[in-house]
Design an enzyme around this catalytic site. Structure first.
Site, PDB file in Angstrom:
ATOM      1  N   CYS A 116     -18.071  10.203  21.276  1.00 41.60           N
ATOM      2  CA  CYS A 116     -19.145   9.659  20.424  1.00 41.60           C
ATOM      3  C   CYS A 116     -19.251   8.134  20.515  1.00 41.60           C
ATOM      4  CB  CYS A 116     -18.950  10.092  18.985  1.00 41.60           C
ATOM      5  SG  CYS A 116     -18.841  11.878  18.819  1.00 41.60           S
ATOM      6  N   ASN A 148     -24.647  15.425  14.157  1.00 39.11           N
ATOM      7  CA  ASN A 148     -23.912  14.543  15.065  1.00 39.11           C
ATOM      8  C   ASN A 148     -24.263  14.928  16.506  1.00 39.11           C
ATOM      9  OD1 ASN A 148     -21.950  13.362  16.696  1.00 39.11           O
ATOM     10  ND2 ASN A 148     -20.297  13.662  15.217  1.00 39.11           N
ATOM     11  N   HIS A 201     -22.809   5.331  14.609  1.00 37.58           N
ATOM     12  CA  HIS A 201     -22.773   6.721  15.082  1.00 37.58           C
ATOM     13  C   HIS A 201     -23.037   7.619  13.872  1.00 37.58           C
ATOM     14  CE1 HIS A 201     -21.655  10.453  16.734  1.00 37.58           C
ATOM     15  NE2 HIS A 201     -20.460  10.507  16.183  1.00 37.58           N
TER      16      HIS A 201
HETATM   17  N1  COA Z   1     -18.564  25.244   4.112  1.00 40.65           N
HETATM   18  C1  COA Z   1     -17.815  25.501   3.015  1.00 40.65           C
HETATM   19  N2  COA Z   1     -16.555  25.094   2.894  1.00 40.65           N
HETATM   20  C2  COA Z   1     -16.015  24.423   3.912  1.00 40.65           C
HETATM   21  C3  COA Z   1     -16.724  24.124   5.088  1.00 40.65           C
HETATM   22  C4  COA Z   1     -18.055  24.571   5.168  1.00 40.65           C
HETATM   23  N3  COA Z   1     -18.819  24.348   6.243  1.00 40.65           N
HETATM   24  N4  COA Z   1     -15.927  23.421   5.920  1.00 40.65           N
HETATM   25  C5  COA Z   1     -14.744  23.280   5.297  1.00 40.65           C
HETATM   26  N5  COA Z   1     -14.800  23.889   4.084  1.00 40.65           N
HETATM   27  C6  COA Z   1     -13.752  23.988   3.089  1.00 40.65           C
HETATM   28  C7  COA Z   1     -12.364  23.866   3.663  1.00 40.65           C
HETATM   29  O1  COA Z   1     -11.944  25.105   4.219  1.00 40.65           O
HETATM   30  C8  COA Z   1     -11.582  23.463   2.471  1.00 40.65           C
HETATM   31  O2  COA Z   1     -11.315  24.609   1.694  1.00 40.65           O
HETATM   32  P1  COA Z   1      -9.849  24.837   1.036  1.00 40.65           P
HETATM   33  O3  COA Z   1      -9.675  23.671   0.098  1.00 40.65           O
HETATM   34  O4  COA Z   1      -9.998  26.152   0.381  1.00 40.65           O
HETATM   35  O5  COA Z   1      -8.906  24.807   2.189  1.00 40.65           O
HETATM   36  C9  COA Z   1     -12.552  22.608   1.664  1.00 40.65           C
HETATM   37  O6  COA Z   1     -13.857  22.921   2.174  1.00 40.65           O
HETATM   38  C10 COA Z   1     -12.306  21.126   1.809  1.00 40.65           C
HETATM   39  O7  COA Z   1     -12.072  20.865   3.183  1.00 40.65           O
HETATM   40  P2  COA Z   1     -11.979  19.402   3.741  1.00 40.65           P
HETATM   41  O8  COA Z   1     -11.750  19.479   5.206  1.00 40.65           O
HETATM   42  O9  COA Z   1     -11.022  18.603   2.912  1.00 40.65           O
HETATM   43  O10 COA Z   1     -13.478  18.908   3.426  1.00 40.65           O
HETATM   44  P3  COA Z   1     -14.098  17.508   3.638  1.00 40.65           P
HETATM   45  O11 COA Z   1     -14.672  17.045   2.360  1.00 40.65           O
HETATM   46  O12 COA Z   1     -13.170  16.592   4.369  1.00 40.65           O
HETATM   47  O13 COA Z   1     -15.316  17.830   4.625  1.00 40.65           O
HETATM   48  C11 COA Z   1     -15.778  17.584   6.949  1.00 40.65           C
HETATM   49  C12 COA Z   1     -15.038  18.396   5.893  1.00 40.65           C
HETATM   50  C13 COA Z   1     -15.466  18.191   8.309  1.00 40.65           C
HETATM   51  C14 COA Z   1     -17.285  17.657   6.676  1.00 40.65           C
HETATM   52  C15 COA Z   1     -15.312  16.089   6.889  1.00 40.65           C
HETATM   53  O14 COA Z   1     -13.912  16.033   6.854  1.00 40.65           O
HETATM   54  C16 COA Z   1     -15.818  15.283   8.033  1.00 40.65           C
HETATM   55  O15 COA Z   1     -16.996  15.051   8.178  1.00 40.65           O
HETATM   56  N6  COA Z   1     -14.901  14.747   8.874  1.00 40.65           N
HETATM   57  C17 COA Z   1     -15.281  13.946   9.991  1.00 40.65           C
HETATM   58  C18 COA Z   1     -15.818  14.840  11.075  1.00 40.65           C
HETATM   59  C19 COA Z   1     -16.520  14.062  12.159  1.00 40.65           C
HETATM   60  O16 COA Z   1     -17.276  13.191  11.874  1.00 40.65           O
HETATM   61  N7  COA Z   1     -16.249  14.452  13.403  1.00 40.65           N
HETATM   62  C20 COA Z   1     -16.857  13.870  14.538  1.00 40.65           C
HETATM   63  C21 COA Z   1     -16.365  12.491  14.754  1.00 40.65           C
HETATM   64  S1  COA Z   1     -17.189  11.760  16.092  1.00 40.65           S
END
Ligand code: COA
Length: 312
Positions: free
Chosen positions: A117, A269, A239
């Site tokens: 990215c 993304n 980004h």
């Molecule tokens: N729908 C519903 N629940 C979801 C889910 C979805 N699509 N994805 C994850 N969850 C759940 C998890 O399983 C977790 O449940 P649990 O507590 O029972 O285990 C809960 O939501 C919280 O998960 P968490 O990973 O802490 O959520 P978050 O607030 O961090 O959001 C992302 C998850 C992936 C959206 C976030 O971490 C993120 O955007 N990270 C960066 C990713 C990124 O930008 N990647 C590319 C970089 S170039």
């Protein structure tokens, strides 16, 4: 690698495939809801290829930039494509774009860059460095991805985030005041955090924290290298990964959210394509005024991160 190079922005373009994946579509594939996706990411729709290739998207974005700038494509000396989803390992997507543009008869340098990215920022830095060497006067830089091909549509942690698209930028030699400061970096032992083998895998929380730090560090380093202050920057084009990542940076840097250009609601993304698509939409809505400063900031797998501070 850090430096300041003379560069002029000539034109921008973009192309996204027509088909959409909505949050309602994702509700039918994995255990998620529109409400969860919007509140945790800000994303509402992403575009998805149906039959089109990465090279198709790259070519269409390039054509869009060339046509909008009314640029004579015979003047292009190099084509660089940033992508982690090339249609094949070789030839490069850049060489395919060269042929599609009808430029086989010209001696053009064509190659692809993989910095995930952060790919577009890396490609811009390499393109700018070429411009500051004797042969090169005009360079076409493209970010193009078909990420839906590497998604695991049973993994709700990743499949809600990514989409397809391409953006392009034409650059040429600038006048003395038209400089760009670059800062790019990498930390190469983090593949357990974010990688693409068969499909994309990610530890969301860890990437989230890394992203906020990477953007903050990039902003600070770019200002330092450029000898500028944040209040002198007209817009930051980051980004487009997650609305909450940008909110986190805005809070840290005590900036209003409208200091950042955001369009991730519509595209999700798109990895290396996200910054040039956003740049094109920013340019469409706000003319590039001489004396203003645009900051591009990227972060992603590698891990890689960095940015460019463009003095227009
Ligand atoms: N729908 C519903 N629940 C979801 C889910 C979805 N699509 N994805 C994850 N969850 C759940 C998890 O399983 C977790 O449940 P649990 O507590 O029972 O285990 C809960 O939501 C919280 O998960 P968490 O990973 O802490 O959520 P978050 O607030 O961090 O959001 C992302 C998850 C992936 C959206 C976030 O971490 C993120 O955007 N990270 C960066 C990713 C990124 O930008 N990647 C590319 C970089 S170039």
């Amino acid at each position: 690698m850090e430096n300041k190079l003379t560069v002029k922005l000539i034109g921008t373009g973009k192309y996204v495939p027509k088909a959409l994946i909505t949050n309602a579509d994702l509700e039918k594939m994995v255990d998620t809801t529109d409400e969860w996706i919007v509140t945790h990411t800000g994303i509402k729709t992403r575009h998805k290829v149906e039959g089109e290739t990465t090279a198709d998207l790259a070519y269409q974005a390039a054509l869009n930039a060339i046509q909008k700038a009314k640029f004579d494509l015979e003047l292009i000396d190099a084509i660089i494509v940033a992508t982690i989803t090339p249609d094949f390992a070789s030839p490069s997507m850049a060489a395919v774009v060269q042929a599609r543009l009808g430029l086989n008869h010209r001696d053009i340098t064509c190659f692809d860059i993989n910095a995930a990215c952060t790919g577009f920022v890396y490609a811009l830095q390499v393109g700018a460095a070429l411009l500051n060497s004797p042969k090169y006067r005009h360079i076409l830089i493209i970010g193009a991805e078909t990420l839906t091909k590497i998604m695991d549509y049973t993994d709700r942690n990743t499949c809600i985030l990514f989409g397809d698209g391409a953006g392009a930028l034409l650059i040429g030699r600038g006048q003395a005041h038209q400089t760009v400061s670059f800062y790019t970096a990498s930390e190469g032992d983090m593949e357990d955090v974010l990688s693409v083998k068969e499909v994309l895998r990610m530890q969301g929380r860890r990437v989230f924290k890394f992203a906020i730090n990477a953007i903050e560090k990039s902003i600070n380093r770019l200002l330092e290298l450029d000898g500028s202050r944040l209040d002198m920057v007209t817009k930051i084009i980051p980004h487009q990964a997650n609305y909450r990542i940008i909110e986190g940076v805005a809070e840290l840097k005590k900036l209003p959210l409208n200091k950042f250009f955001l369009n991730l609601e519509h595209y999700g993304n798109t990895s290396a394509a996200s910054i040039p698509i956003a740049l094109d939409e920013y340019v469409e809505s706000s003319p590039l005024l001489p004396g203003s400063k645009l900051m591009l900031v990227g972060f992603g797998a590698g891990l890689t991160w960095g940015g460019a501070l463009i003095n227009l």
